[in-house]
Design an enzyme around this catalytic site. Structure first.
Site, PDB file in Angstrom:
ATOM      1  N   TYR A 147       1.786   5.463  -2.406  1.00  0.00           N
ATOM      2  CA  TYR A 147       2.103   6.846  -2.042  1.00  0.00           C
ATOM      3  C   TYR A 147       3.489   7.224  -2.530  1.00  0.00           C
ATOM      4  O   TYR A 147       3.759   8.396  -2.767  1.00  0.00           O
ATOM      5  CB  TYR A 147       1.944   7.058  -0.528  1.00  0.00           C
ATOM      6  CG  TYR A 147       0.517   6.840  -0.124  1.00  0.00           C
ATOM      7  CD1 TYR A 147      -0.468   7.716  -0.570  1.00  0.00           C
ATOM      8  CD2 TYR A 147       0.137   5.745   0.628  1.00  0.00           C
ATOM      9  CE1 TYR A 147      -1.795   7.492  -0.266  1.00  0.00           C
ATOM     10  CE2 TYR A 147      -1.195   5.519   0.939  1.00  0.00           C
ATOM     11  CZ  TYR A 147      -2.148   6.397   0.485  1.00  0.00           C
ATOM     12  OH  TYR A 147      -3.460   6.178   0.775  1.00  0.00           O
ATOM     13  N   HIS A 150       0.803  -1.212   0.000  1.00  0.00           N
ATOM     14  CA  HIS A 150       0.000   0.000   0.000  1.00  0.00           C
ATOM     15  C   HIS A 150       0.838   1.265   0.000  1.00  0.00           C
ATOM     16  O   HIS A 150       0.624   2.133  -0.835  1.00  0.00           O
ATOM     17  CB  HIS A 150      -1.051   0.045   1.110  1.00  0.00           C
ATOM     18  CG  HIS A 150      -1.986   1.169   0.833  1.00  0.00           C
ATOM     19  ND1 HIS A 150      -2.872   1.157  -0.213  1.00  0.00           N
ATOM     20  CD2 HIS A 150      -2.081   2.401   1.357  1.00  0.00           C
ATOM     21  CE1 HIS A 150      -3.487   2.310  -0.287  1.00  0.00           C
ATOM     22  NE2 HIS A 150      -3.031   3.091   0.646  1.00  0.00           N
ATOM     23  N   ARG A 207     -10.937  -9.215 -11.801  1.00  0.00           N
ATOM     24  CA  ARG A 207      -9.722  -8.651 -12.371  1.00  0.00           C
ATOM     25  C   ARG A 207      -8.777  -9.802 -12.709  1.00  0.00           C
ATOM     26  O   ARG A 207      -9.070 -10.961 -12.429  1.00  0.00           O
ATOM     27  CB  ARG A 207      -9.063  -7.714 -11.358  1.00  0.00           C
ATOM     28  CG  ARG A 207      -8.492  -8.443 -10.160  1.00  0.00           C
ATOM     29  CD  ARG A 207      -8.015  -7.528  -9.069  1.00  0.00           C
ATOM     30  NE  ARG A 207      -6.741  -6.918  -9.388  1.00  0.00           N
ATOM     31  CZ  ARG A 207      -5.968  -6.286  -8.481  1.00  0.00           C
ATOM     32  NH1 ARG A 207      -6.354  -6.212  -7.227  1.00  0.00           N
ATOM     33  NH2 ARG A 207      -4.833  -5.732  -8.816  1.00  0.00           N
ATOM     34  N   ARG A 208      -7.642  -9.497 -13.301  1.00  0.00           N
ATOM     35  CA  ARG A 208      -6.558 -10.456 -13.488  1.00  0.00           C
ATOM     36  C   ARG A 208      -6.986 -11.773 -14.111  1.00  0.00           C
ATOM     37  O   ARG A 208      -6.641 -12.848 -13.627  1.00  0.00           O
ATOM     38  CB  ARG A 208      -5.924 -10.789 -12.132  1.00  0.00           C
ATOM     39  CG  ARG A 208      -5.267  -9.617 -11.488  1.00  0.00           C
ATOM     40  CD  ARG A 208      -4.623  -9.999 -10.189  1.00  0.00           C
ATOM     41  NE  ARG A 208      -3.486  -9.138  -9.941  1.00  0.00           N
ATOM     42  CZ  ARG A 208      -2.709  -9.233  -8.878  1.00  0.00           C
ATOM     43  NH1 ARG A 208      -2.938 -10.133  -7.989  1.00  0.00           N
ATOM     44  NH2 ARG A 208      -1.690  -8.432  -8.726  1.00  0.00           N
ATOM     45  N   HIS A 250     -10.116   1.587 -10.539  1.00  0.00           N
ATOM     46  CA  HIS A 250      -9.629   2.517  -9.502  1.00  0.00           C
ATOM     47  C   HIS A 250      -8.157   2.851  -9.705  1.00  0.00           C
ATOM     48  O   HIS A 250      -7.777   4.009  -9.751  1.00  0.00           O
ATOM     49  CB  HIS A 250      -9.856   1.904  -8.119  1.00  0.00           C
ATOM     50  CG  HIS A 250      -9.175   2.647  -7.014  1.00  0.00           C
ATOM     51  ND1 HIS A 250      -9.625   3.865  -6.547  1.00  0.00           N
ATOM     52  CD2 HIS A 250      -8.057   2.371  -6.306  1.00  0.00           C
ATOM     53  CE1 HIS A 250      -8.823   4.292  -5.596  1.00  0.00           C
ATOM     54  NE2 HIS A 250      -7.862   3.406  -5.427  1.00  0.00           N
ATOM     55  N   PHE A 251      -7.323   1.826  -9.857  1.00  0.00           N
ATOM     56  CA  PHE A 251      -5.902   2.187  -9.903  1.00  0.00           C
ATOM     57  C   PHE A 251      -5.449   2.667 -11.275  1.00  0.00           C
ATOM     58  O   PHE A 251      -4.362   3.220 -11.394  1.00  0.00           O
ATOM     59  CB  PHE A 251      -4.985   1.104  -9.310  1.00  0.00           C
ATOM     60  CG  PHE A 251      -4.932  -0.201 -10.019  1.00  0.00           C
ATOM     61  CD1 PHE A 251      -4.366  -0.319 -11.256  1.00  0.00           C
ATOM     62  CD2 PHE A 251      -5.421  -1.344  -9.397  1.00  0.00           C
ATOM     63  CE1 PHE A 251      -4.301  -1.540 -11.886  1.00  0.00           C
ATOM     64  CE2 PHE A 251      -5.356  -2.568 -10.022  1.00  0.00           C
ATOM     65  CZ  PHE A 251      -4.794  -2.661 -11.277  1.00  0.00           C
ATOM     66  N   HIS A 252      -6.291   2.509 -12.297  1.00  0.00           N
ATOM     67  CA  HIS A 252      -5.944   3.186 -13.546  1.00  0.00           C
ATOM     68  C   HIS A 252      -6.253   4.685 -13.459  1.00  0.00           C
ATOM     69  O   HIS A 252      -5.729   5.469 -14.239  1.00  0.00           O
ATOM     70  CB  HIS A 252      -6.635   2.530 -14.740  1.00  0.00           C
ATOM     71  CG  HIS A 252      -5.873   1.331 -15.238  1.00  0.00           C
ATOM     72  ND1 HIS A 252      -6.016   0.076 -14.707  1.00  0.00           N
ATOM     73  CD2 HIS A 252      -4.914   1.216 -16.202  1.00  0.00           C
ATOM     74  CE1 HIS A 252      -5.196  -0.764 -15.324  1.00  0.00           C
ATOM     75  NE2 HIS A 252      -4.518  -0.109 -16.232  1.00  0.00           N
TER      76      HIS A 252
END
Lengths: 265, 598
Positions: free
Chosen positions: B233, B229, B443-444, B380-382
């Protein structure tokens, strides 16, 4: 420290938002009883599931009036049992473990979703209402066949649901004139008694027996048919209890060279 | 004569160039694998076997979120330290040393992944970016990652050395804001990477070498997320830095508040690590209470991002008003929307706001069950790393390239088209991914198409979602092509004497308004460590107590050479040229290192 008035206001609003989020989730856990997958279950040995009481035979068990337990094993690249059949209006507790790598057990389009980690047992209780069919996917990459790993959960109506297991056994060959006996073992793994009919069809003959099997009991029945009425040749037979069937074939011959052949189908 | 970065720090500009080019090379590779998997997954064009999809996916993930992001950020961190402290690095050989270590490390990891495409060798590492045991990669994969991370550690040492030297000469001055951001981010990174270092060095590497029999899959997974995680950041902080120190200047104004910028980075230092368990809400073997603690920390992490939203928008407004903007919202029109550096960062910020909302859903401990490991998470992470970070990096490249090459940007119009195209492409793709996730599409997976059931869309259809994703993927690929055209075009330009000065934004409320204690890095580090101990000691002890330090006996799954019949010539060509180029890069790096050592 010099903070602009608007920024102070924003800061307070942001804090309220955060505290609000935490409060709603806490409310969901405490007041609504939404429990998380946690550490409730003891660990298992992934390579020795065959000797584990819970996972040696992946299955659904009834533990209360509307309460069931499903023991599920995930492995590359399938789920056992499949499909998992449970009745409508029931509370089902799933216990899921893995035989090899990390998988998931996820009912498509629902929040029934857990990681399946070798050595650990995921526990989650689900309320099913109406009859429905759910797809089950593994949503954690588990190797080159990951995309083939799927299963199904069938929530069936009260009438259709049972936990009956049927096994029938008859001879391979008999001499014309001898009796053919088919042994039927019917296990009722539900808690309540069932009333049902066991039927044997062989050739043109149909034999039936109405039975009551107490919860958790196993009933042994034997049907006997005179081979002479069937005549020489191969005869297929089928035993039926509700939706369950088992079948075999018996050969009736005029003179048998050896006397064996009645020990298995 | 201009006063660009390359004029001030020619030697450091060379290092930054090397880091940027390594980053862009990884971006190119990651992009190629991205479009291959987009078209495969949506079923529009399949030329690889589905079993090889996971090699493609591993390469896409590792090259983009490890190599692209981190090589880029070591570049801008070096810029930030040298520019804001106004001094060159203490020892250029050391600087090239850590760059070389990172390059060698990622080359090893990259080779291990790409070797999965060929049966010429048993080497393979199709274990995805998360490499969860008992999936097992070739030792080279783990070794390369270790070297890469150690390289970043030395990079941090380099920047701390600069700061210590500067502090000795300027004992009473506040740490300049860009340097402060670099130092706090690196402190967070040191704490965070302890998790992945422990996972690899104590368990996964010895296991892949056959030195230990087994591992505890829950333990290595938890150690991964200890790092997994905060690493987000590590990608995000450089983007934030750009929004704080570059965006206000490009908008034509000043940073709204220096003190709150410091508060934001301190909060990230403190709260980034003790949140990793929120990736494990669905893991059996971790008690609900530990998950709750991780959730609370995660929710408080919204605070620095919400503060950033305020400060960034306020700074932009200030800039717009300096440019003559008026009215409640009318000032928006006065912003330099035709400047690709500004437009790219502003659009990235906008996407990040959307990502914040899906992130709040992810963070909700019990709502998470609906979306965990579905396509929603990919959406979300794209938006986060794929747009807030990647688009910011691409946009600021248009400012940095002239600074570190001394050459004019090849085309500002192409650059503007590129950032807009990225925004549009990602809007299609991530929106459809989020919606797909709500239908339960995982996903994946190479083929989210199953025999026994179908995904049912309440609005639209799965085919429509696939079409949006494929369209988005194509637009993003085009955007990348434009980006590389500009990078190459700029490199081919001649040296220019007419470049903007190397500088960053001033502040409306400066460091003199910030309490001295904010600069007390020891204090914040100590608090961060205490919070980590609080959040992780008991979960880790409990996991070890339950499953053992080295776990139960496992059926490991070495992902050595798989079904190879269907590998296309293209995949092989990509792989071979990649290895060749990676080797060339390594050689160049070595040559450069040799060159600078007297």
């Amino acid at each position: 420290m010099n903070i602009h008035a608007y920024e102070k206001l924003w800061l307070v609003a942001a804090m309220l938002l955060i505290v609000g989020f935490i409060a709603t989730i806490t409310y969901g856990s405490v007041a609504l009883g939404i429990t998380m997958v946690g550490d409730q279950q003891d660990t298992v040995e992934p390579t020795e599931l065959a000797d584990d009481d819970r996972f040696d035979d992946p299955r659904v068990e009834q533990v209360g009036e509307n309460e069931y337990e499903a023991y599920v094993v995930a492995q590359t690249f399938s789920f056992q049992p499949n499909p998992i059949e449970v009745p409508e209006d029931s509370d089902v507790t799933f216990y899921v473990t893995s035989r090899d790598v990390i998988h998931s057990f996820s009912l498509v389009g629902t929040n029934v979703n857990t990681m399946v980690i070798p050595g650990e047992v995921a526990e989650m209780t689900v309320e099913f209402d109406d009859p429905a069919e759910y797809g089950v996917v593994c949503n954690e990459y588990c190797g080159p066949g990951h995309h083939d790993m799927e299963g199904e959960v069938h929530v069936v109506s009260e009438d259709e649901f049972d936990l009956t297991e049927l096994e029938a056994d008859g001879p391979d060959e008999v001499e014309t004139g001898d009796e053919i006996s088919v042994d039927v073992t019917t296990e009722n793994r539900q808690l309540e008694a069932i009333e049902t009919t066991i039927t044997l069809e062989i050739g043109d003959e149909t034999l039936t027996e109405d039975v009551t099997i107490e919860g958790g009991e196993t009933l042994e029945t034997t049907f006997t048919v005179d081979s002479a009425t069937l005549g020489e040749g191969d005869h297929d037979w089928t035993v039926t209890v509700d939706d369950h069937t088992d079948s075999g074939t018996v050969t009736v011959a005029d003179d048998l060279e050896d006397d064996g052949g009645d020990d298995d189908e | 004569m201009s006063n660009a970065y390359i004029d001030q720090f020619p030697a450091e500009a060379k290092v930054i160039r090397a880091a940027f080019y390594s980053s862009f090379f990884a971006l190119a590779l990651g992009g190629v694998f991205g479009i291959i998997q987009t078209l495969h997954r949506t079923g529009y064009y399949r030329f690889i076997d589905s079993a090889d999809y996971y090699t493609v996916l591993t390469a896409h993930g590792v090259f983009l979120v490890i190599s692209f992001t981190i090589f880029f950020l070591v570049g801008i961190f070096t810029w930030a330290i040298t520019t804001s402290l106004d001094r060159g690095v203490e020892d250029l050989r050391f600087t090239w040393g850590w760059y070389g270590l990172m390059a060698v490390g990622i080359t090893l990891t990259g080779v291990a992944i790409l070797a999965g495409f060929t049966d010429a060798t048993d080497i393979s590492a199709s274990v995805l970016f998360t490499f969860y045991a008992p999936l097992q990669a070739h030792p080279l994969f783990y070794l390369g990652l270790v070297l890469f991370v150690v390289g970043t550690w030395f990079a941090g040492v380099d920047w701390f050395r600069s700061w210590w030297a500067w502090k000795a000469e300027n004992p009473d001055e506040r740490i300049p804001l860009p340097a402060f951001m670099v130092l706090t981010t690196m402190l967070m990174w040191y704490i965070a990477t302890l998790g992945v270092a422990a996972a690899i060095l104590l368990f996964l590497l010895p296991w892949s070498l056959g030195l230990i029999e087994s591992v505890n899959p829950l333990l290595t997974r938890t150690l991964f997320w200890f790092f997994g995680h905060p690493v987000v950041y590590f990608w995000l902080m450089p983007a934030y830095m750009m929004w704080y120190v570059l965006l206000p200047k490009i908008s034509g104004g000043k940073l709204f508040s220096d003190p709150l910028a410091r508060v934001v980075f301190v909060l990230f230092l403190i709260l980034s690590v003790p949140t990793g368990i929120h990736h494990q809400y669905l893991d059996p073997g971790i008690a609900e209470g530990f998950k709750f603690i991780a959730m609370t920390n995660t929710m408080f992490l919204l605070l620095p991002s919400l503060l950033t939203a305020f400060t960034v928008v306020a700074s932009m407004e200030h800039g717009a008003r300096q440019r003559g903007g008026e009215g409640y919202l009318g000032w928006l029109k006065a912003l330099p929307w035709r400047d690709p550096v500004f437009a790219g960062m502003a659009l990235a910020g906008l996407m990040f706001a959307a990502a914040g909302f899906s992130g709040m859903i992810n963070a909700g401990m019990n709502i998470n069950y609906l979306v965990h490991n579905t396509f929603w998470v990919v959406g979300h992470f794209h938006l986060t790393v794929g747009t807030a970070v990647a688009l910011t990096f691409m946009a600021v490249t248009y400012w940095f390239l002239p600074q570190v090459t001394g050459k004019q940007l090849w085309s500002r119009s192409v650059a503007l088209g590129q950032v807009v195209l990225w925004f549009v492409g990602m809007t299609f793709m991530s929106n459809a991914m989020h919606r797909g996730g709500l239908l339960g599409i995982p996903r994946r997976t190479a083929e989210p198409q199953y025999d026994g059931f179908e995904f049912e869309a309440a609005v639209g259809s799965v085919a429509e979602l696939d079409a949006q994703i494929a369209l988005g993927g194509v637009l993003l690929t085009l955007s990348l092509v434009l980006f590389f055209a500009n990078v190459v075009g700029t490199a081919l330009n001649g040296r220019s004497d007419d470049l903007p000065d190397n500088s960053y934004a001033g502040t409306l409320s400066g460091p003199e308004d910030a309490p001295q204690i904010l600069d007390n890095l020891k204090l914040w580090t100590a608090i961060a460590v205490v919070l980590v101990i609080f959040a992780y000691t008991f979960p880790l002890l409990s996991i070890i107590d339950r499953g053992g330090l080295f776990g139960p006996e496992l059926v490991e799954l070495p992902l050595s050479t798989l079904d190879l019949e269907s590998i296309s010539a293209l995949a092989l060509a990509v792989e071979q040229s990649t290895i060749a180029t990676l080797e060339t890069t390594a050689d160049t790096a070595t040559a450069v290192i040799a060159g600078v050592i007297p």
